[in-house]
Design an enzyme around this catalytic site. Structure first.
Site, PDB file in Angstrom:
ATOM      1  N   GLY A 230     -18.210 -77.264  87.402  1.00  0.00           N
ATOM      2  CA  GLY A 230     -17.989 -76.447  88.473  1.00  0.00           C
ATOM      3  C   GLY A 230     -17.023 -77.305  89.509  1.00  0.00           C
ATOM      4  O   GLY A 230     -16.797 -77.035  90.378  1.00  0.00           O
ATOM      5  N   ARG A 274     -13.107 -75.402  83.931  1.00  0.00           N
ATOM      6  CA  ARG A 274     -11.963 -75.042  85.055  1.00  0.00           C
ATOM      7  C   ARG A 274     -11.037 -76.233  85.272  1.00  0.00           C
ATOM      8  O   ARG A 274      -9.760 -76.337  85.287  1.00  0.00           O
ATOM      9  CB  ARG A 274     -12.460 -74.508  86.299  1.00  0.00           C
ATOM     10  CG  ARG A 274     -11.455 -73.683  87.335  1.00  0.00           C
ATOM     11  CD  ARG A 274     -12.124 -73.255  88.521  1.00  0.00           C
ATOM     12  NE  ARG A 274     -13.494 -72.967  88.469  1.00  0.00           N
ATOM     13  CZ  ARG A 274     -13.606 -71.614  88.191  1.00  0.00           C
ATOM     14  NH1 ARG A 274     -12.601 -70.819  88.352  1.00  0.00           N
ATOM     15  NH2 ARG A 274     -15.090 -71.121  88.358  1.00  0.00           N
ATOM     16  N   ARG A 309     -10.029 -62.117  86.784  1.00  0.00           N
ATOM     17  CA  ARG A 309     -10.513 -62.821  88.156  1.00  0.00           C
ATOM     18  C   ARG A 309      -9.947 -61.983  89.397  1.00  0.00           C
ATOM     19  O   ARG A 309     -10.741 -61.951  90.471  1.00  0.00           O
ATOM     20  CB  ARG A 309     -10.160 -64.370  88.115  1.00  0.00           C
ATOM     21  CG  ARG A 309     -10.611 -65.257  87.088  1.00  0.00           C
ATOM     22  CD  ARG A 309     -10.754 -66.663  87.298  1.00  0.00           C
ATOM     23  NE  ARG A 309     -11.690 -67.186  88.364  1.00  0.00           N
ATOM     24  CZ  ARG A 309     -11.055 -67.583  89.643  1.00  0.00           C
ATOM     25  NH1 ARG A 309      -9.732 -67.339  89.839  1.00  0.00           N
ATOM     26  NH2 ARG A 309     -11.594 -67.992  90.388  1.00  0.00           N
ATOM     27  N   TYR A 313     -13.264 -60.750  91.066  1.00  0.00           N
ATOM     28  CA  TYR A 313     -13.923 -61.345  92.309  1.00  0.00           C
ATOM     29  C   TYR A 313     -12.835 -61.543  93.570  1.00  0.00           C
ATOM     30  O   TYR A 313     -13.207 -62.217  94.531  1.00  0.00           O
ATOM     31  CB  TYR A 313     -13.996 -63.022  91.895  1.00  0.00           C
ATOM     32  CG  TYR A 313     -14.808 -63.300  90.696  1.00  0.00           C
ATOM     33  CD1 TYR A 313     -15.983 -63.024  90.561  1.00  0.00           C
ATOM     34  CD2 TYR A 313     -14.034 -64.193  89.758  1.00  0.00           C
ATOM     35  CE1 TYR A 313     -16.772 -63.467  89.323  1.00  0.00           C
ATOM     36  CE2 TYR A 313     -14.782 -64.487  88.620  1.00  0.00           C
ATOM     37  CZ  TYR A 313     -15.901 -64.497  88.481  1.00  0.00           C
ATOM     38  OH  TYR A 313     -16.659 -64.856  87.219  1.00  0.00           O
ATOM     39  N   CYS A 340      -6.475 -47.873  84.288  1.00  0.00           N
ATOM     40  CA  CYS A 340      -6.691 -46.831  85.220  1.00  0.00           C
ATOM     41  C   CYS A 340      -7.909 -47.101  86.238  1.00  0.00           C
ATOM     42  O   CYS A 340      -9.248 -46.579  86.284  1.00  0.00           O
ATOM     43  CB  CYS A 340      -7.166 -45.486  84.581  1.00  0.00           C
ATOM     44  SG  CYS A 340      -5.748 -44.746  83.629  1.00  0.00           S
TER      45      CYS A 340
END
Ligand SMILES: *Cc1c(COP(=O)(O)O)cnc(C)c1O
Length: 422
Positions: A230, A274, A309, A313, A340
């Protein structure tokens, strides 16, 4: 600031040739940057004996990159049997694999314990009886509930499906002891893309306080705490980089205090993805269309199947255009793929230099949770992955999907049942 100036420089020298040789679109990862981050992490936490990062495989499940990470001493955090298989494929053994699943089946636990094994991290107290055998080492995942604030992305701990309550933690280790488990770990995963390093220190403190209580009450010691992943990266141009030194300094002090008070200290494990690879990858895509209607659209040859992403989000990924002079006139555009779905946009109303057909767009920070989140909806095929190596060469580390891949799951033994007649 997204994407390091050094990577940008390295990339700008080779990207045109890479597009010509391999064809766009592709994700390309920077070996130099990845190794630098691995070393920085290992150095920052070196004062804590037994520190180990278990890279969360879901972020970048590519065996070539995983082998690089393994060479830096990293293990792997896996949440499914295929992820464990990937980690084993590159030579990881039991101590290098942490199986952090949730909503887990007996079969998955068996697969995680067979064929060399792994560190079992249970997400619920009810899973103890689903263990196929008694492991030597067992870890549980803690959810502090209302005792902790969540972060924006991952949400409130109370509403999260993960982990055991504080009360369950005590009874889980008690059950583990009575089964004959000898070694213990405690895990939590509290944050996602968190840029506030104090939050990570608080998480380590929370786990240290809990193992202190559990070890007193049950007369055991803990081999490790795992503070999860995180750690954030700066996706937007104004965001500050994560203060790794600040985090490490605080946690090292907490470990020293713990040792002074208790006379022993656990090892520290982490499972970031990440932070390790995110900034060291980009999606390279070419401009194939311009469309000017109520808005101006730049159509590129990648779609959200290569990077979900932004669509999923509303996440910001910085974009620059290869080889465009700083002085190029800016235009407000949406950068779109071919799916689409109207959320198939890499950026919305972004000011970008005006583009021509064939221009190369570099979409930043796709080195984690980029290619891995790809999908096949709308017949979109996932792009290839390349590695820009420290020696300057470029290696294909995953080919693009083909039509044949799209059809593979349609190749099966025909079977029909008539309910009631079996
Ligand atoms: C996704 C995940 C991680 C990695 O998260 P990052 O935000 O990429 O660091 C680590 N641990 C678990 C259990 C995860 O599900």
């Amino acid at each position: 600031m997204p994407m390091s100036p050094e990577f940008k420089e390295r990339l700008s020298k080779i990207v045109q040739e890479a597009v010509e040789a391999f064809g766009s679109p592709f994700h390309i990862y920077d070996e130099t940057g990845i190794i630098q981050t691995c070393r920085a992490l290992n150095n920052a936490f070196a004062p804590i004996e037994g520190f180990k990062e278990y890279f969360a495989v879901k972020g970048l499940p590519n065996p070539t990159v995983m082998a690089l990470l393994k060479a830096q001493g990293f293990g792997f955090d896996c949440s499914s049997v295929p992820e464990i298989a990937l980690a084993r494929k590159i030579g990881s053994n039991a101590d290098d694999i942490m199986f952090t699943s949730n909503n887990t089946t007996r079969e998955q636990l068996k697969a995680a314990m067979d064929n060399g094994g792994s560190i079992i991290n249970l997400d619920d107290i009810s899973l103890i009886e689903k263990l196929p055998a008694v492991p030597d080492l067992l870890c549980f995942r803690y959810n502090p509930g209302a005792a902790r604030q969540g972060n924006d992305i991952i949400g409130k701990p109370e509403e999260a499906k993960y982990g055991l309550t504080r009360e369950q933690i005590f009874s889980a280790y008690e059950q583990a002891i009575s089964l004959g488990v000898k070694r213990f770990g405690l895990h939590t995963m509290m944050a996602s893309n968190e840029l506030n390093f104090q939050y990570m220190i608080d998480t380590a403190d929370m786990l240290l306080a809990l193992i202190e209580d559990v070890s007193r009450s049950l007369d055991i010691r803990f081999e490790f705490i795992n503070i999860g992943g995180g750690l954030g990266i700066p996706y937007t141009p104004n965001a500050e980089p994560f203060n790794l030194e600040g985090m490490a300094g605080g946690i090292i002090r907490s470990f020293e205090k713990f040792k002074a008070k208790n006379g022993w200290v656990p090892k520290l494990y982490m499972e970031s993805a990440r932070y390790i690879t995110g900034p060291h990858g980009v999606l390279v895509t070419s401009v194939i269309n311009h469309k000017n209607t109520y808005r101006n659209y730049v159509g590129v040859d990648a779609s959200m199947s290569a990077l979900m992403r932004p669509g999923m989000y509303g996440a910001y990924h910085h974009i620059h255009i290869h080889d465009k002079p700083e002085s190029a006139p800016l235009k407000t555009v949406d950068v779109v793929g071919a799916l689409c779905e109207n959320n198939d946009k890499f950026s919305i109303q972004r000011q970008l230099p005006e583009t021509q057909h064939g221009d190369i767009l570099i979409i930043h920070d796709t080195g984690a949770h980029g290619h891995a989140m790809g999908f096949n909806y709308n017949g979109q095929l996932r792009p290839k992955e390349l590695l820009l190596k420290t020696d300057g060469s470029i290696e294909l580390i995953r080919r693009a999907e083909t039509m044949a891949d799209y059809f593979t799951t349609l190749d099966f033994e025909p079977r029909t049942i008539t309910p009631g007649q079996n």
